[in-house]
Design an enzyme around this catalytic site. Structure first.
Site, mmCIF file in Angstrom:
data_model
loop_
_atom_site.group_PDB
_atom_site.id
_atom_site.type_symbol
_atom_site.label_atom_id
_atom_site.label_comp_id
_atom_site.label_asym_id
_atom_site.label_seq_id
_atom_site.Cartn_x
_atom_site.Cartn_y
_atom_site.Cartn_z
ATOM 1 C CE1 TYR A 1 -18.380 -3.636 -66.666
ATOM 2 C CE2 TYR A 1 -19.426 -2.244 -68.307
ATOM 3 C CZ TYR A 1 -18.975 -2.448 -67.012
ATOM 4 O OH TYR A 1 -19.155 -1.470 -66.078
ATOM 5 C CD GLN A 2 -21.394 -2.179 -72.859
ATOM 6 O OE1 GLN A 2 -21.781 -1.668 -71.820
ATOM 7 N NE2 GLN A 2 -20.755 -1.526 -73.799
ATOM 8 C CD GLU B 1 -21.102 9.339 -69.166
ATOM 9 O OE1 GLU B 1 -21.148 8.117 -68.990
ATOM 10 O OE2 GLU B 1 -20.093 10.040 -68.888
ATOM 11 N N GLY C 1 -23.847 11.399 -61.410
ATOM 12 C CA GLY C 1 -24.750 10.379 -60.897
ATOM 13 C C GLY C 1 -25.023 10.524 -59.401
ATOM 14 C CG ASP D 1 -21.327 0.946 -67.659
ATOM 15 O OD1 ASP D 1 -20.211 0.550 -67.301
ATOM 16 O OD2 ASP D 1 -21.629 1.148 -68.853
ATOM 17 C CB SER D 2 -19.136 3.806 -62.345
ATOM 18 O OG SER D 2 -18.048 3.404 -61.588
ATOM 19 C CB SER D 3 -14.709 5.135 -65.265
ATOM 20 O OG SER D 3 -15.448 6.311 -65.032
ATOM 21 C CE1 TYR E 1 -13.393 -2.584 -69.800
ATOM 22 C CE2 TYR E 1 -14.928 -3.940 -68.575
ATOM 23 C CZ TYR E 1 -14.686 -2.865 -69.392
ATOM 24 O OH TYR E 1 -15.725 -2.070 -69.806
HETATM 25 N N1 AAT Z 1 -19.797 0.709 -70.724
HETATM 26 C C1 AAT Z 1 -18.424 1.042 -70.760
HETATM 27 C C2 AAT Z 1 -17.780 0.941 -69.498
HETATM 28 C C3 AAT Z 1 -17.540 1.895 -68.587
HETATM 29 S S1 AAT Z 1 -18.049 3.465 -68.901
HETATM 30 C C4 AAT Z 1 -18.027 4.380 -67.456
HETATM 31 C C5 AAT Z 1 -18.709 5.741 -67.659
HETATM 32 O O1 AAT Z 1 -18.938 6.334 -66.367
HETATM 33 C C6 AAT Z 1 -17.902 6.786 -68.439
HETATM 34 O O2 AAT Z 1 -18.628 7.171 -69.570
HETATM 35 C C7 AAT Z 1 -17.730 7.965 -67.452
HETATM 36 O O3 AAT Z 1 -17.754 9.230 -68.060
HETATM 37 C C8 AAT Z 1 -18.927 7.742 -66.535
HETATM 38 N N2 AAT Z 1 -18.841 8.376 -65.192
HETATM 39 C C9 AAT Z 1 -17.758 8.485 -64.393
HETATM 40 N N3 AAT Z 1 -18.062 9.119 -63.255
HETATM 41 C C10 AAT Z 1 -19.389 9.413 -63.306
HETATM 42 C C11 AAT Z 1 -20.292 10.082 -62.420
HETATM 43 N N4 AAT Z 1 -19.880 10.553 -61.243
HETATM 44 N N5 AAT Z 1 -21.597 10.206 -62.807
HETATM 45 C C12 AAT Z 1 -22.021 9.725 -64.004
HETATM 46 N N6 AAT Z 1 -21.200 9.096 -64.881
HETATM 47 C C13 AAT Z 1 -19.905 8.935 -64.543
HETATM 48 C C14 AAT Z 1 -16.823 1.438 -67.368
HETATM 49 C C15 AAT Z 1 -15.475 0.878 -67.662
HETATM 50 C C16 AAT Z 1 -14.837 0.121 -66.527
HETATM 51 C C17 AAT Z 1 -13.329 0.124 -66.635
HETATM 52 C C18 AAT Z 1 -12.667 -0.974 -65.877
HETATM 53 N N7 AAT Z 1 -11.233 -0.790 -65.747
#
Ligand code: AAT
Length: 292
Positions: free
Chosen positions: A64-65, A109, A141, A159-161, A228
């Protein structure tokens, strides 16, 4: 729920739940934004979980990264200034830092607990923070991009959740509009864009919004990440109006760069063949994505 196993249950993938055998729970906490958990799994190393959803495992985080970083950064010559949204674990920073042309890296973040927990439990990922070019901003963000100076970044990596919880707005049109404004002409964005097996409706919306907002190229790419949901995850890659970006044929090869990166070890997943291959879509996805 099987005792001693972690099952990833979410309305975003109803009727299925990938499970990992738990050896030991190492951390459990509640931040202002989400539940944070780290466990030692039997077969994937340590695992970082937010609100019950797997964010990374030590064994497959490279897929992923490396892809979310090098797909955009290898598509433009000499990237100098990059913004990472999300990615608090530091893995994307680690990958951005491989590029010797980079002069400045901002990361925004939302959750400081993710940063702290990653530094404590995932040193090979959080190593990204050791690079002196990195500037950490704790905050949303969406607000960060609204306030960003116009035309200042060569690349933005989101790189968002998933779009349930704090990341919801990162999938909406106003956010893409501020990303486009913050990019220089011919600058690129790469955003986490979910699974072709599970989220074709979300992808359809993202593509439609991006076609309106980004006047350069708009492409979807994908990769495999076993932990995932559905085992795959995709990325939306777009460029702003300006020098044309041909995402499928990288102009900034990583091979030369990779030999110089001593501190983080060689790439494990990304190479130039897989870069181009990532844009080949199964017919069912092609029909929806390319019709937009
Ligand atoms: N690199 C690991 C994968 C990720 S991490 C996603 C990151 O986004 C988390 O640390 C979360 O706290 C951050 N995040 C969420 N919303 C915001 C926002 N509005 N602004 C800044 N950061 C945010 C992604 C995993 C994908 C999962 C797939 N199912």
């Amino acid at each position: 729920v099987i005792p001693g196993w972690f099952s990833e249950i979410s309305p975003m993938w109803p009727g299925e739940a990938h499970s990992l055998k738990v050896e030991k729970i190492l951390f459990q906490g509640k931040s202002e934004y989400q539940d944070v958990m780290v466990f030692q799994s039997a077969t994937y190393g340590k695992v970082l979980v937010l609100d019950g959803v797997i964010q990374l495992t030590e064994r497959d985080e490279c897929a992923y990264q490396e892809m979310i970083t090098h797909l955009p950064l290898c598509s433009i010559p000499n990237p100098k200034k990059v913004l990472v949204v999300g990615g608090g674990d530091g893995g994307v920073l680690r990958e951005v830092a491989r590029h010797t042309s980079i002069e400045h890296i901002d990361i925004c973040e939302i959750d400081k607990m993710v940063v702290d927990v990653s530094k404590d439990f995932f040193p090979d990922v959080a190593v990204g923070y050791d690079d002196p070019r990195v500037n950490l901003h704790i905050g949303d963000g969406v607000a960060f991009l609204k306030a960003a100076p116009e035309g200042s970044y060569d690349a933005v990596i989101v790189d968002s959740s998933d779009p349930i919880g704090p990341a919801q707005e990162l999938f909406e049109k106003p956010f893409f509009e501020s990303v486009a404004k913050a990019l220089r002409p011919g600058g690129v964005v790469c955003t986490q864009a979910e699974s072709i097996w599970l989220h074709m409706h979300i992808i359809e919306d993202i593509v439609a919004n991006c076609r309106q907002v980004f006047k350069g190229s708009v492409n979807y790419a994908w990769t495999t990440v076993p932990t995932y949901p559905s085992g795959v995850i995709g990325f939306m890659l777009c460029s702003t109006e300006g020098p044309e970006v041909d995402f499928k044929n990288p102009v900034n090869p990583i091979d030369a760069i990779d030999k110089q990166s001593k501190s983080v070890g060689p790439l494990k997943f990304y190479n130039k063949e897989i870069h181009s291959a990532a844009f080949c879509l199964p017919s069912f996805a092609k029909k929806v994505i390319e019709a937009k």
